[in-house]
Design an enzyme around this catalytic site. Structure first.
Site, PDB file in Angstrom:
ATOM      1  N   HIS A  54      -3.461  -5.356   0.090  1.00 62.12           N
ATOM      2  CA  HIS A  54      -2.942  -5.908   1.354  1.00 62.12           C
ATOM      3  C   HIS A  54      -2.960  -7.441   1.299  1.00 62.12           C
ATOM      4  O   HIS A  54      -3.910  -8.076   1.788  1.00 62.12           O
ATOM      5  CB  HIS A  54      -3.773  -5.404   2.534  1.00 62.12           C
ATOM      6  CG  HIS A  54      -3.584  -3.960   2.822  1.00 62.12           C
ATOM      7  ND1 HIS A  54      -2.637  -3.493   3.706  1.00 62.12           N
ATOM      8  CD2 HIS A  54      -4.205  -2.857   2.326  1.00 62.12           C
ATOM      9  CE1 HIS A  54      -2.690  -2.174   3.756  1.00 62.12           C
ATOM     10  NE2 HIS A  54      -3.622  -1.767   2.925  1.00 62.12           N
ATOM     11  N   GLU A  93      -1.392  -9.540   3.031  1.00 62.53           N
ATOM     12  CA  GLU A  93      -1.299 -10.169   4.353  1.00 62.53           C
ATOM     13  C   GLU A  93      -2.661 -10.580   4.896  1.00 62.53           C
ATOM     14  O   GLU A  93      -2.760 -11.497   5.724  1.00 62.53           O
ATOM     15  CB  GLU A  93      -0.606  -9.226   5.334  1.00 62.53           C
ATOM     16  CG  GLU A  93      -1.393  -8.003   5.773  1.00 62.53           C
ATOM     17  CD  GLU A  93      -1.270  -6.811   4.846  1.00 62.53           C
ATOM     18  OE1 GLU A  93      -1.636  -5.687   5.271  1.00 62.53           O
ATOM     19  OE2 GLU A  93      -0.819  -6.996   3.702  1.00 62.53           O
ATOM     20  N   CYS A 112       0.841  -1.199   0.000  1.00 63.45           N
ATOM     21  CA  CYS A 112       0.000   0.000   0.000  1.00 63.45           C
ATOM     22  C   CYS A 112       0.883   1.259   0.000  1.00 63.45           C
ATOM     23  O   CYS A 112       1.503   1.566  -1.004  1.00 63.45           O
ATOM     24  CB  CYS A 112      -0.971  -0.033   1.177  1.00 63.45           C
ATOM     25  SG  CYS A 112      -2.378   1.077   0.974  1.00 63.45           S
TER      26      CYS A 112
END
Length: 547
Positions: A519, A521, A380
């Protein structure tokens, strides 16, 4: 009709409530049941996305664009069930819904009260998706006795009362403090916590007792007697070396069996825990170790980057490698040379964030990784800083920056390589935003598709040319700089389907340098590590072998 398990926290401590909920969901799955986990939070924020990471840790984003509590990340990581907007609710959202209905006239002029209007709204929320799963696990944030949580507890009391007997149970987490001076565990806080629950019409069926020391049978019997639960339903919860021990540890302690007994489910299917045994084997028997520097701005509270830390652990498991993640405040690099801090790491990760503070340090970290050929993952804002660094140092746009920083300062200082995203395509319609829109829920949120360039590093890593990842941002890299950046070696290897929004950049002729606008993750799991994190750690392992 789903069976409901309500998870509450004790007067002294609710530590580990989210982990216990996630582990129980995983254990029920291991027995062949379908589950869904929900979080009811007592805070008055309507939208967790407006909360500072220092206040509440990271904001977890779902596929359908909800900004939620970080506990939903645990739920997904342990069960693999994708959370939805309807899996997270706050008091603020409940009150907002009730007031909106009142203004609309839905209550026909009645006086609006906590009972029945607020409690009915909570009960309606609990019933969503009731017919989709075998078990619905609902965690209530905060601790019993908190004034903000009382409407939730009253709604739960009514909900249990209105449903058929035996279709709902209550699981209560408490802390057993240990007094070193006298060498004893104290059960009184647990007794008073249960008493507090009983005073509002709720009685626990299962007690989970956190303790740093073994709980003797005599103490378990005492807790069972004075808290009116069976001794087998008093479950010890000891400190663990890793959160991924929790399913196996809770199974050995008898948590899943106690829950099934409370529902009268007998005989119950035997659990298949092979998945979690493999997870633990990979964690406890690594074949090497790598050091990863996380250069961020919320380093004082590691929960601000919770999903990133866990995704790195998953990447390590995929490579049978221990990942030692170390946090470095990016503001340091605005005063000092990053080399002495970063040269001993095998990889560098720059995570997301908001605002200008610390960004010049992130830019220097990206430059260090690019020029020193160290694996770099920018997420990001970390991607945007890598693009700004390339624009300044490769293309020659010396004052390259982001509109975000100018908007924050109220003065134009940068050539905006990163601009405020004013419109984008979501599904079959166009979303439009202005820079001065309200902050809550106005970003580009949730899962979006990206097309990957043939022959790129990311296409190799993903093994496909079309991916779907979760977003949370309101500023975007400006496509007009693409040609000049690509001439200097920064490849735009992932784009939105309409070709207007850059999703991924990577540096050519570099061992591993990737920035992503989304994102990744948020979708990583211990039994299914995200491919980007798995390959990032693989690259770090290769660097470690060269040192």
């Amino acid at each position: 009709m789903a069976r409901y398990i309500f998870i509450t926290g004790g007067v002294v401590s609710s530590l580990g409530k989210g982990l216990a909920s996630a582990a129980l969901g995983a254990l029920l799955q291991a027995r062949g049941y379908t589950v869904r986990l929900r979080k009811l939070d007592p805070y008055l924020n309507v939208d967790p996305g407006t909360m500072s990471p220092f206040e509440h840790g990271e904001v977890f984003v779902t596929d359908d664009g909800a900004e939620t509590d970080l506990d939903l990340g645990h739920y997904e990581r342990f069960t693999g069930v994708h959370a939805r907007q309807t899996d997270s609710i706050s008091s603020g959202r409940i009150y907002s819904n009730v007031l909106e209905k009142e203004r609309r006239g839905d209550y026909l002029g009645k006086t609006i009260q906590v009972i029945p209007h607020v409690t009915n709204e909570i009960k309606d929320f609990l019933k969503i998706g009731d017919d989709e799963v075998d078990f619905m696990l609902c965690e209530i944030g905060g601790t019993v006795g908190d004034i903000e949580g009382l409407p939730f507890f009253e709604a739960i009391r009514q909900f249990i009362h209105e449903r058929p007997r035996g279709q709902s149970i209550l699981m209560h987490l408490t802390l057993l403090p240990y007094l070193a001076a006298s060498g004893e565990l104290k059960t009184k806080p647990t007794q008073h916590s249960v008493k507090e629950l009983q005073s509002i019409g709720l009685a626990p069926d299962v007690l989970v007792c956190r303790s740093e020391h073994p709980i003797p049978d005599r103490e378990r019997e005492k807790i069972a007697l004075f808290c009116n639960v069976r001794k087998e339903a008093v479950i010890p919860a000891y400190d663990l070396k890793t959160i991924y021990q929790a399913p196996l540890a809770y199974h050995r302690a008898g948590l899943d069996q106690a829950v099934l007994d409370a529902f009268g489910i007998t005989p119950a299917p035997k659990p298949n825990l092979a998945r979690w045994e493999d997870v633990m084997d990979r964690i406890t028997h690594p074949e090497g170790e790598v050091r990863v520097a996380i250069v961020g701005k919320y380093t004082q509270l590691e929960d601000a980057y919770k999903s990133i830390a866990e995704a790195l652990t998953h990447g390590g498991m995929a490579n049978r490698t221990k990942v030692r993640a170390e946090w470095i405040d990016s503001e340091i690099f605005e005063r000092e040379d990053p080399a002495p801090y970063l040269e001993n790491y095998h990889a560098i990760l720059v995570p997301g964030g908001f605002g200008e503070r610390g960004t010049e340090g992130k830019i220097k970290a990206a430059e260090f990784a690019r020029t020193r050929k160290i694996p770099y993952l920018g997420i990001c804002l970390g991607m945007q800083m890598a693009v700004i660094e390339a624009a300044r140092n490769l293309v020659g746009v010396k004052n390259a920056g982001s509109e975000e920083f100018d908007h924050e300062k109220g003065a134009k200082r940068f050539t905006p390589v990163v601009y405020h995203l004013k419109e984008w395509v979501q599904g079959n319609h166009t979303v439009r935003r202005k820079a001065d829109d309200a902050k809550g829920g106005t970003m580009r949120l949730g899962a979006y598709t990206a097309n990957l360039k043939d022959g790129s590093a990311v296409a190799r890593i993903y093994g496909t040319n079309v991916i779907e990842e979760r977003h949370r941002h309101r500023y975007e890299v400006d496509i007009q700089y693409r040609d000049n950046l690509e001439k200097c070696g920064l490849l735009f290897s992932g784009m939105s389907p309409d070709g207007r929004l850059p999703e991924i950049v990577e540096v050519k002729d570099h061992p591993w340098f990737i920035g992503v606008q989304f994102h990744p993750e948020l979708k990583s799991k211990p039994f299914a590590p995200h491919p980007l994190f798995a390959d990032f750690v693989r690259a770090a392992v290769e660097v470690s072998r060269l040192v």
